[in-house]
Design a protein around this motif. Structure first.
Motif, PDB file in Angstrom:
ATOM      1  N   GLY A 182       0.907  -1.681   0.185  1.00  0.00           N
ATOM      2  CA  GLY A 182      -0.325   0.041  -0.006  1.00  0.00           C
ATOM      3  C   GLY A 182       0.627   1.084   0.220  1.00  0.00           C
ATOM      4  N   SER A 208       1.806  -4.887  -5.378  1.00  0.00           N
ATOM      5  CA  SER A 208       1.234  -5.787  -5.413  1.00  0.00           C
ATOM      6  C   SER A 208       1.516  -6.384  -6.975  1.00  0.00           C
ATOM      7  N   PHE A 230      -7.477  -6.841  -6.963  1.00  0.00           N
ATOM      8  CA  PHE A 230      -6.975  -5.448  -6.142  1.00  0.00           C
ATOM      9  C   PHE A 230      -7.128  -3.798  -6.665  1.00  0.00           C
ATOM     10  N   HIS A 231      -7.060  -3.958  -7.999  1.00  0.00           N
ATOM     11  CA  HIS A 231      -7.061  -2.323  -8.357  1.00  0.00           C
ATOM     12  C   HIS A 231      -8.277  -1.788  -9.445  1.00  0.00           C
ATOM     13  N   PRO A 268      -0.888   4.526   4.564  1.00  0.00           N
ATOM     14  CA  PRO A 268      -1.727   3.333   3.034  1.00  0.00           C
ATOM     15  C   PRO A 268      -2.317   4.181   2.173  1.00  0.00           C
ATOM     16  N   SER A 269      -1.673   3.637   1.237  1.00  0.00           N
ATOM     17  CA  SER A 269      -2.857   4.335  -0.258  1.00  0.00           C
ATOM     18  C   SER A 269      -3.685   2.966  -0.862  1.00  0.00           C
ATOM     19  N   SER A 270      -4.630   3.450  -1.382  1.00  0.00           N
ATOM     20  CA  SER A 270      -5.732   2.130  -2.104  1.00  0.00           C
ATOM     21  C   SER A 270      -5.470   2.465  -3.059  1.00  0.00           C
ATOM     22  N   THR A 271      -4.863   2.168  -4.298  1.00  0.00           N
ATOM     23  CA  THR A 271      -5.410   2.542  -5.984  1.00  0.00           C
ATOM     24  C   THR A 271      -6.679   1.963  -5.898  1.00  0.00           C
ATOM     25  N   ARG A 272      -6.921   0.912  -5.850  1.00  0.00           N
ATOM     26  CA  ARG A 272      -8.631   1.075  -5.886  1.00  0.00           C
ATOM     27  C   ARG A 272      -9.549   2.409  -5.313  1.00  0.00           C
ATOM     28  N   GLU A 273      -9.087   2.785  -4.314  1.00  0.00           N
ATOM     29  CA  GLU A 273     -10.079   3.956  -4.134  1.00  0.00           C
ATOM     30  C   GLU A 273      -9.594   5.288  -5.335  1.00  0.00           C
TER      31      GLU A 273
END
Ligand code: MEV
Length: 317
Positions: free
Chosen positions: A97, A103, A142-143, A187-192
């Motif tokens: 993240g 990932s 994941f993304h 954390p960084s959520s690429t999906r978000e």
């Protein structure tokens, strides 16, 4: 010839130098592979289902779970031709993240290990052709809507320009780049963040397209600056890219603070890297030269230390 019972695979982490998010909409972006990455070892199983262990977590790929890691592993294995049963032990040396491609590096390392085991003597080129496909199946879990740039960086390393339509084109920078990477610890959520921009795009496509167009021209100029060795221009372009990312609401006050501290400590430019919303920033260290034209590594190390010290100070507050 005896059959191999285990095989290994490795992959690189990455930083996005320019163009994250816009690349999802077909614009070009520039990525650089990192020395740090992921490692996997696959061991043949007599019968299925396949299993994957990363740290303390073990998942069983029988296709019945709602756990993302299990679904991603299952998706990777079942891209045609499906891989035979394996147990994989995998490890990432990148912060999860953190926006540094942990990932994607895991997916490429796992694929390489499992493919090497399954195909035995098959040519590397044939295996590599399938790596990006399997990594994409993993990344979609994941993304949601990956552009493919993270998996490409994990698989090939180096510095390259990437578009969804054309894939990777290597860039030959005139000079080495010295970058500092700092983490917000969040954390960084690429999906978000990819989802956040997708909802802005659905509401006001013209406005988001303006940002994408701005990034397209930043990336075009960055390729020229890299090839010309114009690091001052490169730093300015990093700052401009950061402004556009802030306008898309994927920056945070912590990311902005790390960028500002880096610039105030002498960095030529600074920006978030990867999905944003947390994760890491990159800062360009000014190059220094001796009178004979060779690189003054000691002076560059001092400049980098100033930036890192400023970031450590922020951590202590
Ligand atoms: C993440 O490293 C880069 C993004 O552009 C997402 C993608 O390209 O898949 C944010």
């Amino acid at each position: 010839m005896t059959e191999r019972t285990s095989a290994e695979g490795t992959a690189s982490g990455k930083v996005i130098l320019f163009g994250e998010h816009a690349v999802v909409y077909g614009s070009p972006a520039i990525a650089a592979g990192l020395d740090r990455g992921a490692h996997a070892r696959a061991t043949r199983l007599a019968s299925g289902p396949s299993t994957l262990r990363i740290g303390d977590e073990t998942v069983v790929a029988d296709g019945s779970s709602s756990n993302d890691l299990e679904r991603a592993f299952h998706a990777l294995l079942t891209v045609a031709p499906a891989l035979p049963p394996v147990h994989v032990e995998a490890r990432s040396d990148l912060p999860p993240g953190g926006g540094l491609g942990s990932s994607a590096a895991l997916s490429v390392a796992i694929t390489r290990a499992a493919e090497a085991l399954a195909r035995g003597q098959e040519e590397d080129a044939a295996i590599e052709a399938r790596v990006l496909e399997r990594a994409a199946a993993w990344e979609r879990i994941f993304h949601g809507n990956p552009s493919g740039i993270d998996a490409m960086a994990a698989a090939r390393g180096g510095i390259f320009r990437f578009t969804r339509a054309e894939g990777a084109r290597p860039i030959l920078p005139r000079q080495d780049l010295a970058l500092c990477v700092g983490s917000t610890g969040q954390p960084s959520s690429t999906r978000e963040t990819v989802g956040l921009i997708a909802s802005q795009h659905a509401k006001d496509p013209v406005l988001v397209q303006r940002s994408i167009d701005a990034v397209t021209s930043i990336v075009g100029n960055a390729v020229l600056a890299l090839e010309a060795g114009d690091q001052r221009a490169l730093g300015d372009l990093m700052n401009m890219n950061q402004l556009v990312l802030s306008g898309l609401f994927v920056s945070t006050s912590e990311l902005e603070e790390l960028c500002a501290l880096a610039r105030a400590s002498g960095a030529l430019g600074a920006k978030l890297t990867g999905g944003g919303g947390g994760g890491c920033v990159i800062a360009l260290v000014p190059p220094a030269f001796q009178s004979d034209g060779t690189r003054d590594e000691a002076r560059e190390a001092k400049s980098a230390a100033r930036i890192l010290d400023a970031w450590r100070g922020a951590e202590g507050r």
